[in-house]
Motif scaffolding. Structure first.
Motif, PDB file in Angstrom:
ATOM      1  N   ASP A 291       0.855  -1.183   0.000  1.00 34.11           N
ATOM      2  CA  ASP A 291       0.000   0.000   0.000  1.00 34.11           C
ATOM      3  C   ASP A 291       0.895   1.238   0.000  1.00 34.11           C
ATOM      4  OD1 ASP A 291       0.471   1.109   2.727  1.00 34.11           O
ATOM      5  OD2 ASP A 291      -0.492  -0.734   3.406  1.00 34.11           O
ATOM      6  N   PRO A 292       0.358   2.421  -0.334  1.00 35.75           N
ATOM      7  CA  PRO A 292       1.201   3.611  -0.501  1.00 35.75           C
ATOM      8  C   PRO A 292       2.052   3.966   0.710  1.00 35.75           C
ATOM      9  CG  PRO A 292      -0.956   3.999  -1.450  1.00 35.75           C
ATOM     10  CD  PRO A 292      -1.043   2.688  -0.724  1.00 35.75           C
ATOM     11  N   ASP A 293       1.483   3.880   1.919  1.00 34.11           N
ATOM     12  CA  ASP A 293       2.255   4.235   3.108  1.00 34.11           C
ATOM     13  C   ASP A 293       3.388   3.247   3.345  1.00 34.11           C
ATOM     14  OD1 ASP A 293       0.961   6.651   4.364  1.00 34.11           O
ATOM     15  OD2 ASP A 293      -0.785   5.351   4.198  1.00 34.11           O
ATOM     16  N   ALA A 294       3.111   1.971   3.206  1.00 40.31           N
ATOM     17  CA  ALA A 294       4.158   0.959   3.392  1.00 40.31           C
ATOM     18  C   ALA A 294       5.258   1.137   2.348  1.00 40.31           C
ATOM     19  CB  ALA A 294       3.552  -0.438   3.311  1.00 40.31           C
ATOM     20  N   VAL A 315       1.234   1.094 -10.113  1.00 39.88           N
ATOM     21  CA  VAL A 315       0.735   0.251 -11.206  1.00 39.88           C
ATOM     22  C   VAL A 315      -0.741   0.450 -11.536  1.00 39.88           C
ATOM     23  CG1 VAL A 315       2.497  -1.514 -10.830  1.00 39.88           C
ATOM     24  CG2 VAL A 315       0.298  -1.711  -9.637  1.00 39.88           C
ATOM     25  N   GLN A 316      -1.542   0.857 -10.559  1.00 41.55           N
ATOM     26  CA  GLN A 316      -2.979   0.942 -10.827  1.00 41.55           C
ATOM     27  C   GLN A 316      -3.394   2.270 -11.478  1.00 41.55           C
ATOM     28  OE1 GLN A 316      -5.143  -2.276  -8.069  1.00 41.55           O
ATOM     29  NE2 GLN A 316      -5.125  -0.252  -7.175  1.00 41.55           N
ATOM     30  N   ASP A 317      -2.456   3.215 -11.546  1.00 39.36           N
ATOM     31  CA  ASP A 317      -2.757   4.472 -12.238  1.00 39.36           C
ATOM     32  C   ASP A 317      -1.928   4.571 -13.517  1.00 39.36           C
ATOM     33  OD1 ASP A 317      -4.186   6.839 -12.566  1.00 39.36           O
ATOM     34  OD2 ASP A 317      -2.582   8.041 -11.667  1.00 39.36           O
ATOM     35  N   ASN A 318      -1.709   3.446 -14.149  1.00 41.76           N
ATOM     36  CA  ASN A 318      -0.940   3.379 -15.380  1.00 41.76           C
ATOM     37  C   ASN A 318      -1.798   3.844 -16.556  1.00 41.76           C
ATOM     38  OD1 ASN A 318       0.531   2.641 -17.653  1.00 41.76           O
ATOM     39  ND2 ASN A 318       0.183   0.444 -17.362  1.00 41.76           N
ATOM     40  N   VAL A 474       3.451  -0.873  -6.075  1.00 36.19           N
ATOM     41  CA  VAL A 474       2.516  -0.196  -5.178  1.00 36.19           C
ATOM     42  C   VAL A 474       1.079  -0.371  -5.663  1.00 36.19           C
ATOM     43  CG1 VAL A 474       1.985   1.976  -4.018  1.00 36.19           C
ATOM     44  CG2 VAL A 474       4.329   1.509  -4.785  1.00 36.19           C
ATOM     45  N   GLN A 475       0.200  -0.687  -4.743  1.00 36.06           N
ATOM     46  CA  GLN A 475      -1.223  -0.842  -5.060  1.00 36.06           C
ATOM     47  C   GLN A 475      -1.990   0.327  -4.455  1.00 36.06           C
ATOM     48  OE1 GLN A 475      -3.041  -4.523  -3.694  1.00 36.06           O
ATOM     49  NE2 GLN A 475      -4.352  -4.608  -5.480  1.00 36.06           N
TER      50      GLN A 475
END
Length: 509
Positions: A291-294, A315-318, A474-475
């Motif tokens: 996740d973004p923070d990790a 990767v999910q905002d590709n 990152v997810q």
């Protein structure tokens, strides 16, 4: 010498994305050329790493007469509008009827196009072409690695030739292979047998990379089957495997393969061997998602001892898979944890980019950036952004994927939040962050920053993996959903597993 028509219609359709692909998207240039038709096509594609460029070059070398049709592409998005699809077809229809007779056709297709009125964009395209030129004329098409290769596509084309690399560094090379195969088929005049197979599980894009296992070994086998069949005169002329494009809610979504050759039994045996090789690797199509923070915290810690950048793949905002390239989950996390020196790109926010231009280099603008579309309820990130460097968005790509691409993506800016030390590259048009020149254009040398966040799934690896200390996946929220089990499918075929070793889809609930 044969008269060979050349044209193309390219779109990768994420049916879950919030933006449709309109005619204007196909008309304009971005990283790739704008709509081209007739004689302008030949010069217009020269130098680009795209299939049609390689095909044109190879056909000319072979001495054939090239009859240019039309070619257009649009950035990955949701459904191609009916208007755009039919406008492009009108060009093809007119040209095919007026420019004959032809000896063959080469097409630069993607393989994952979905239009508002047809879920198999390429299958329908081929059906219409066959309606004009008949069933016997040789038609060879190149396909993207992420094609959802449908039964109709396999049935209607004489041969389909797909990329073998992801990142796609062999796009022009695939066009050359397709042109070479078309030349061979015209000269041999021998019967060609086809073996088409579909796999029964979806493979997330992030784990389809051919730089790493298991895809690397699978595509080594693809090459072995093809070259081995040729060298031993076993009658195999072409082998293509397409791992598929999961964010497409259509019945024929998923991996497939097709083998062509002059001996039916050999062709079938090769197809079956490749199917078993993919199935044997099913468990290996997996990896760690943070996740973004990790991701931000791990990147900060790793960067303390690293000599090269820690690369974060958002990767999910590709935008290369239908993402909006403006989500701010990872940007906000980097700022929250004060990842000093980190740079994220590209945030597509035309208003913010133009505001930076008006503000001027060295000055500060107080405003929000990103979250233009507002995917997942996100809002812009407010800060005092110092405008560090401006660019006009016109530059040439130098990396293995975008090499030779002549970018025209509007005003760009590097802006920095001085409170956290985090910077963002702003742009006006959606282009995947897969070439270092996107950062150099606004004064950032990618190899010199401690943390580099990229809105890309895999294509970035071609140019950025060599300079990275390590890569973290990152997810963060985005329209390209990584895990197919999270996609609200309605139209898949029953029985396909939603991910490797995952649950079976048996219809919409």
């Amino acid at each position: 010498m044969a008269r060979i028509a050349v044209g193309g219609f390219q779109h990768e359709t994420n049916t879950f994305a919030p933006q449709q692909a309109t005619w204007a998207d196909f008309e304009r240039a971005d990283a790739w050329p704008p709509l081209l038709r007739g004689k302008e096509l030949i010069g217009g594609v020269a130098g680009f790493n795209i299939p049609v460029a390689g095909a044109v070059e190879r056909l000319a070398e072979l001495g054939h007469e090239i009859v240019p049709l039309a070619w257009a592409s649009a950035p990955p998005a949701s459904y191609v509008t009916k208007d755009a699809y039919e406008r492009m077809w009108a060009l093809f229809d007119s040209d095919l009827r007026q420019l004959g007779p032809l000896d063959a056709i080469y097409l630069d297709l993607h393989g994952a196009m979905v239009a508002e009125h047809t879920e198999d964009g390429e299958g329908e395209w081929l059906r219409r072409i066959r309606g004009i030129v008949g069933t016997e004329l040789p038609i060879v098409a190149s396909l993207d690695y992420h094609a959802n290769l449908t039964p109709d596509m396999a049935r209607l084309a004489t041969a389909l030739v797909g990329y073998r690399t992801y990142p796609h560094i062999d796009m022009a090379a695939t066009g050359r292979r397709a042109a070479g195969l078309l030349d061979r088929l015209l000269k041999d005049r021998r019967p060609v047998y086809r073996a088409y197979r579909q796999l029964d599980f979806l493979i997330p894009l992030v784990w389809q990379c051919t730089f790493i296992e298991p895809a690397k070994s699978i595509f080594d086998l693809v090459g072995e089957l093809e070259t081995g069949g040729k060298s031993h005169n076993q009658g195999i002329v072409s082998v293509t495997h397409t791992p598929g494009f999961p964010p497409a809610d259509i019945a024929q979504c998923g991996p497939a393969l097709v083998v062509y050759g002059h001996d039916r039994e050999t062709v079938d045996a090769a197809a079956d061997r490749l199917v078993q090789a993919v199935k044997a690797q099913e468990k290996a199509f997996a990896g760690e998602l943070l996740d973004p923070d990790a991701a931000a915290l791990r990147a900060i810690e790793l960067s303390k001892k690293a000599t090269k950048p820690i690369v974060l793949a958002d990767v999910q905002d590709n935008p290369g898979a239908g993402g909006t390239s403006d989500t701010v989950g990872l940007l906000a996390a980097l700022m929250r944890h004060k990842a000093n020196g980190a740079v994220i790109g590209m945030i597509v926010d035309e208003d913010a980019a133009r505001a930076a231009l008006e503000t001027g280099e060295g000055k500060v603008m107080r405003r929000g950036i990103g979250a233009v579309v507002g995917y997942a309820g996100e809002t812009p990130v407010e800060a005092d952004w110092r405008v560090v460097r401006l660019g006009d968005g016109k530059f040439t790509g130098t990396g293995p994927f975008y090499g030779g691409a002549k970018f025209q993506i509007g005003p760009m800016a590097l802006v920095t939040d001085e409170a956290s030390g985090v910077s963002a590259v702003l742009a006006c048009r959606r282009v995947q962050a897969a070439d270092q020149e996107m950062f150099r254009h606004v004064g950032v040398e990618p190899s010199k920053v401690p943390i580099l966040a990229l809105k890309s799934t895999v294509h970035f690896r071609a140019d950025f993996q060599p300079i990275a200390e390590t890569i973290l996946v990152v997810q963060s929220p985005g329209a390209h959903i990584t895990d197919p089990t999270e996609m609200p499918y309605k139209h898949l075929r029953k029985g396909i597993r939603l991910r490797p070793m995952g649950p079976t889809w048996n219809g919409a609930s």
